[in-house]
Motif scaffolding. Structure first.
Motif, PDB file in Angstrom:
ATOM      1  N   SER A   4       0.637  -1.731   0.083  1.00  0.00           N
ATOM      2  CA  SER A   4      -0.142   0.503  -0.093  1.00  0.00           C
ATOM      3  C   SER A   4       0.718   0.873  -0.051  1.00  0.00           C
ATOM      4  O   SER A   4      -0.389   2.428   0.258  1.00  0.00           O
ATOM      5  N   CYS A   5       2.439   0.926  -0.021  1.00  0.00           N
ATOM      6  CA  CYS A   5       3.591   2.118  -1.055  1.00  0.00           C
ATOM      7  C   CYS A   5       3.081   2.771  -1.860  1.00  0.00           C
ATOM      8  O   CYS A   5       3.750   2.155  -2.809  1.00  0.00           O
ATOM      9  N   TYR A  21      11.665   5.215   3.365  1.00  0.00           N
ATOM     10  CA  TYR A  21      11.837   4.836   5.065  1.00  0.00           C
ATOM     11  C   TYR A  21      10.140   4.080   5.289  1.00  0.00           C
ATOM     12  O   TYR A  21       8.506   4.651   4.932  1.00  0.00           O
ATOM     13  N   PHE A  22       9.742   2.958   5.784  1.00  0.00           N
ATOM     14  CA  PHE A  22       8.478   2.758   6.369  1.00  0.00           C
ATOM     15  C   PHE A  22       8.609   3.120   7.714  1.00  0.00           C
ATOM     16  O   PHE A  22       9.159   3.249   8.401  1.00  0.00           O
ATOM     17  N   ARG A  23       7.259   3.382   8.211  1.00  0.00           N
ATOM     18  CA  ARG A  23       6.628   3.668   9.201  1.00  0.00           C
ATOM     19  C   ARG A  23       5.559   2.528  10.242  1.00  0.00           C
ATOM     20  O   ARG A  23       4.838   2.196   8.956  1.00  0.00           O
ATOM     21  N   GLU A  36       9.358   5.254  13.437  1.00  0.00           N
ATOM     22  CA  GLU A  36       9.794   4.204  12.545  1.00  0.00           C
ATOM     23  C   GLU A  36       9.553   3.050  13.666  1.00  0.00           C
ATOM     24  O   GLU A  36      10.020   2.588  14.323  1.00  0.00           O
ATOM     25  N   LEU A  37      10.088   2.111  12.293  1.00  0.00           N
ATOM     26  CA  LEU A  37       9.988   0.321  12.667  1.00  0.00           C
ATOM     27  C   LEU A  37      11.573  -0.112  12.687  1.00  0.00           C
ATOM     28  O   LEU A  37      12.365   0.079  12.664  1.00  0.00           O
ATOM     29  N   ASP A  38      12.179  -1.221  13.638  1.00  0.00           N
ATOM     30  CA  ASP A  38      13.129  -1.171  14.140  1.00  0.00           C
ATOM     31  C   ASP A  38      13.411  -2.734  14.569  1.00  0.00           C
ATOM     32  O   ASP A  38      12.465  -3.751  13.848  1.00  0.00           O
ATOM     33  N   ASP A  39      13.759  -3.409  14.643  1.00  0.00           N
ATOM     34  CA  ASP A  39      14.356  -4.985  15.252  1.00  0.00           C
ATOM     35  C   ASP A  39      13.423  -5.611  16.251  1.00  0.00           C
ATOM     36  O   ASP A  39      13.741  -6.490  16.571  1.00  0.00           O
ATOM     37  N   THR A  40      12.910  -4.372  17.072  1.00  0.00           N
ATOM     38  CA  THR A  40      12.079  -4.718  18.104  1.00  0.00           C
ATOM     39  C   THR A  40      10.797  -5.994  17.963  1.00  0.00           C
ATOM     40  O   THR A  40      10.200  -6.340  18.448  1.00  0.00           O
ATOM     41  N   GLY A  41      10.532  -6.165  16.523  1.00  0.00           N
ATOM     42  CA  GLY A  41       9.345  -6.545  15.869  1.00  0.00           C
ATOM     43  C   GLY A  41       8.339  -5.535  15.757  1.00  0.00           C
ATOM     44  O   GLY A  41       8.417  -3.985  15.703  1.00  0.00           O
ATOM     45  N   ASP A  49       3.104   1.443   6.767  1.00  0.00           N
ATOM     46  CA  ASP A  49       3.484   2.032   5.478  1.00  0.00           C
ATOM     47  C   ASP A  49       4.203   3.194   5.778  1.00  0.00           C
ATOM     48  O   ASP A  49       4.693   2.966   6.053  1.00  0.00           O
ATOM     49  N   CYS A  50       4.719   3.711   3.772  1.00  0.00           N
ATOM     50  CA  CYS A  50       6.013   4.425   3.632  1.00  0.00           C
ATOM     51  C   CYS A  50       6.009   5.900   3.821  1.00  0.00           C
ATOM     52  O   CYS A  50       4.810   6.154   4.221  1.00  0.00           O
TER      53      CYS A  50
END
Length: 64
Positions: A4-5, A21-23, A36-41, A49-50
């Motif tokens: 959907s971006c 960048y995705f959020r 921001e999406l990160d490595d924590t899940g 969405d971007c």
């Protein structure tokens, strides 16, 4: 999975990749925010969405 971006579509079609960048949208209490999406899940994330679509208010491009 549905992409959907909208801002990525031309780049994906033309070059085969997208470098934006995705959020993720989530709530803390009653306050919702894009982060921001990160490595924590993605626990608690209800939408992804971007950044470009969020910034340009392209809300209606996701199917369903």
């Amino acid at each position: 999975m549905i992409n959907s971006c909208e801002s990525s579509w031309e780049s994906l079609h033309k070059y085969g990749f997208y470098t934006g960048y995705f959020r993720g949208y989530s709530f803390t209490g009653s306050e919702g925010t894009w982060k921001e999406l990160d490595d924590t899940g993605t626990d608690g994330v209800i939408a992804v969405d971007c950044f470009e679509d969020i910034q340009d208010e392209k809300w209606a491009n996701a199917g369903g």
